[in-house]
Design an enzyme around this catalytic site. Structure first.
Site, PDB file in Angstrom:
ATOM      1  N   CYS A 134     -28.691 -47.757  -8.203  1.00  0.00           N
ATOM      2  CA  CYS A 134     -28.343 -47.595  -6.792  1.00  0.00           C
ATOM      3  C   CYS A 134     -29.362 -46.681  -6.093  1.00  0.00           C
ATOM      4  O   CYS A 134     -30.493 -47.082  -5.875  1.00  0.00           O
ATOM      5  CB  CYS A 134     -26.912 -47.085  -6.666  1.00  0.00           C
ATOM      6  SG  CYS A 134     -26.211 -47.307  -5.008  1.00  0.00           S
ATOM      7  N   HIS A 182     -23.839 -50.987  -9.889  1.00  0.00           N
ATOM      8  CA  HIS A 182     -23.458 -49.961 -10.871  1.00  0.00           C
ATOM      9  C   HIS A 182     -22.987 -50.600 -12.175  1.00  0.00           C
ATOM     10  O   HIS A 182     -21.839 -51.064 -12.269  1.00  0.00           O
ATOM     11  CB  HIS A 182     -22.347 -49.068 -10.309  1.00  0.00           C
ATOM     12  CG  HIS A 182     -22.797 -48.166  -9.212  1.00  0.00           C
ATOM     13  ND1 HIS A 182     -23.267 -46.893  -9.433  1.00  0.00           N
ATOM     14  CD2 HIS A 182     -22.872 -48.374  -7.869  1.00  0.00           C
ATOM     15  CE1 HIS A 182     -23.599 -46.343  -8.281  1.00  0.00           C
ATOM     16  NE2 HIS A 182     -23.373 -47.215  -7.313  1.00  0.00           N
ATOM     17  N   GLU A 189     -22.262 -49.078 -14.873  1.00  0.00           N
ATOM     18  CA  GLU A 189     -21.420 -48.149 -15.635  1.00  0.00           C
ATOM     19  C   GLU A 189     -19.938 -48.300 -15.337  1.00  0.00           C
ATOM     20  O   GLU A 189     -19.093 -47.841 -16.125  1.00  0.00           O
ATOM     21  CB  GLU A 189     -21.863 -46.704 -15.393  1.00  0.00           C
ATOM     22  CG  GLU A 189     -21.608 -46.146 -13.993  1.00  0.00           C
ATOM     23  CD  GLU A 189     -22.709 -46.464 -12.988  1.00  0.00           C
ATOM     24  OE1 GLU A 189     -22.802 -45.746 -11.982  1.00  0.00           O
ATOM     25  OE2 GLU A 189     -23.473 -47.432 -13.199  1.00  0.00           O
ATOM     26  N   GLY A 202      -3.926 -26.688 -28.106  1.00  0.00           N
ATOM     27  CA  GLY A 202      -4.477 -27.896 -27.516  1.00  0.00           C
ATOM     28  C   GLY A 202      -5.604 -28.475 -28.347  1.00  0.00           C
ATOM     29  O   GLY A 202      -6.079 -27.873 -29.315  1.00  0.00           O
TER      30      GLY A 202
END
Length: 508
Positions: free
Chosen positions: A78, A166, A168, A222
């Site tokens: 882009c 794009h 991705e 976590g």
């Protein structure tokens, strides 16, 4: 030295997605600001990201491409493609027609290395206000759409490419083929960056870096802190001192469950019951940021006190992951810093310790893979994200021990229900929120005026965007009935169907 793809960030909202897609190919990559990139390293190729800016703007970001050209392959996406064209004498102009959303390639040069195995009519995702309208004679068009003639190009006689779309994003159905062609075939990367290799190289590096030094680390139960601690422990053993603080804002029975898990993992962890200190600091506070600051301040005080008892500490271990670093540093350019993350500041400055962050190059899904490679208990690896302030930001308004008890019971029913119905692993994060309102209800023949709780469940990849989870109505009905029947003081349950954005995942 690990080979890598260098991603230069011009401020695109999709830059992290580029990195994630490259990592999925088992190739290491790093995101760096367009104007602050490393000069050394085993760089096999460069990807230029998109940008919210227009090439024609006065302060539009630019980079000297001669640093890389003819040395390594370059792929501009882009804005990155527009930059390549503009710097070589091409023309970039405002788009004459809408170029946002799905489009289809009606011409593909499958002889081009970048476009091999791509299908004609392949769906791609456009998102730009400018377009490359003219290219120099040493450029060639390798893909077009009905509205965009120069959808992809290559500079002849060199491995420099540009894509106006794009690859991705998931809306580009064959985007991963393009990225694989560039990273593997054109750049020649070996695809040998795996969780097993990461563990091996990281532990070796930690051994050399830490030696016989003592390291202290705050653990939360976590995923991030637990995986980071396990890596450090494999390197230095009992020289790692873990501190698990009970701030009184954990889930029901979580303090003892997490401590047991850590002991089973062989970690040197000390549990600290500091509930009363946190409750005292939170008394009378209602504003969310004031509560966060109070919780953070007391945690630092307790952590400092416990660390000083150990003595001889030189390092602070942290579970910082790559998105934390990216968000806190930003691109030092056109995009704004999103937030200052709790893992990237605060403690080290006060404690005057060196910081070790073994996960600061990994995304969350990669951390989970590393955790599985290390054999960490699934109870920890598959655990939903839980905020540092805990239930403190899920109780709206002032926090009291009575409210904490109520919310712990509600949350326990919700989480156990998700697990028993096989829904827990289908949800990225689930939470219960105690609202600062009461509603009229009827129980038996009596009128009640009691608390309202909201249930929240979202699906996400990394927490930056999220959509509410479509949990079965029957399940929500059963959970609502169980909560109202079993948790004293609650007579109404609602379900949050807001997405992020515009809402956030947590309520405070």
């Amino acid at each position: 030295m690990t080979e890598q793809i260098l991603i230069l960030d011009f401020g695109s909202q999709y830059t992290q997605l580029i990195a994630r897609r490259v990592r999925e190919l088992n190739v290491y990559c790093e995101i760096h600001p367009f104007n602050h990139f490393p000069e050394n390293g085993n760089v096999k190729g460069v990807i230029l990201s998109g940008s919210p800016c227009s090439i024609s703007e006065t302060n539009a970001p630019h980079v000297d491409l001669s640093i890389f050209r003819s040395k390594v392959p370059i792929l501009g996406i882009c804005y990155g493609a527009q930059l390549i064209a503009e710097k070589n004498g091409g023309s970039v102009e405002p788009s004459t027609s809408r170029e946002y959303g799905r489009a289809r390639l009606n011409r593909v040069d499958t002889h081009s290395e970048l476009m091999k195995e791509m299908s004609v009519d392949s769906q791609v995702w456009m998102s730009h206000g400018d377009t490359v309208s003219n290219i120099p004679s040493n450029f060639e068009v390798i893909a077009s759409t009905a509205d965009v003639d120069i959808a992809a190009f290559k500079i002849k006689e060199e491995d420099t490419y540009g894509l106006q779309f794009h690859p991705e994003v998931t809306h580009s159905k064959e985007g991963k083929i393009i990225l694989r062609n560039f990273v593997v075939h054109i750049c020649g990367c070996d695809q040998d960056w795996t969780s097993e290799i990461f563990v091996e190289t990281t532990v070796d590096s930690l051994k050399q870096r830490l030696g016989d030094d003592q390291v202290v680390m705050g653990l939360s139960g976590g995923v991030d802190s637990s995986v980071a601690a396990t890596l450090i422990n494999k390197a230095i053993g009992q020289n790692l001192h873990g501190i698990f603080v009970d701030n009184g804002l954990l889930r029901k029975d979580e303090y003892h469950q997490v401590l047991e898990s850590y002991q089973g993992m062989g970690l040197n962890v000390e549990g600290v019951d500091a509930k009363d200190k946190f409750y005292k600091a939170l008394k009378g506070l209602q504003e969310p940021e004031a509560k966060r600051k109070a919780i953070g301040r007391v945690f630092i005080e307790v952590f400092n006190q416990e660390a000083s008892r150990i003595g001889g500490i030189k390092w602070l271990g942290q579970g910082t992951i790559y998105p934390d670093v990216i968000e806190s540093v930003s691109v030092k350019g056109p995009s704004a810093t999103i937030k200052s993350h709790h893992n990237v500041g605060g403690l080290p400055e006060q404690m005057k310790l060196k910081v070790v962050e073994p996960l600061n190059t990994l995304f969350k899904d990669e951390v989970r893979l590393v955790g599985k490679t290390l054999g960490i208990d699934p109870l920890i690896i598959d655990r939903h994200p839980f905020p540092g302030p805990g239930l403190g930001i899920r109780i709206l308004g002032e926090i009291t021990q009575e409210k904490i008890k109520t919310l712990q019971d509600v949350d326990d029913i919700f989480i156990k229900g998700l697990k028993s119905k096989g829904l827990y692993d289908q949800v990225w994060q689930a939470a219960a929120i105690l609202l600062p309102i009461q509603s009229v209800g009827v129980m038996g023949d009596e009128r009640t005026y009691e608390n309202v709780v909201s249930l929240r469940a979202v699906n996400s990849v990394d927490g930056m965007t999220a959509d509410w989870s479509r949990l079965p109505y029957d399940f929500l009905g059963d959970i609502s009935s169980e909560i109202i029947n079993k948790v004293k003081g609650v007579n109404r349950v609602v379900y949050d169907i807001s997405s992020k954005p515009p809402a956030t995942i947590e309520w405070e």
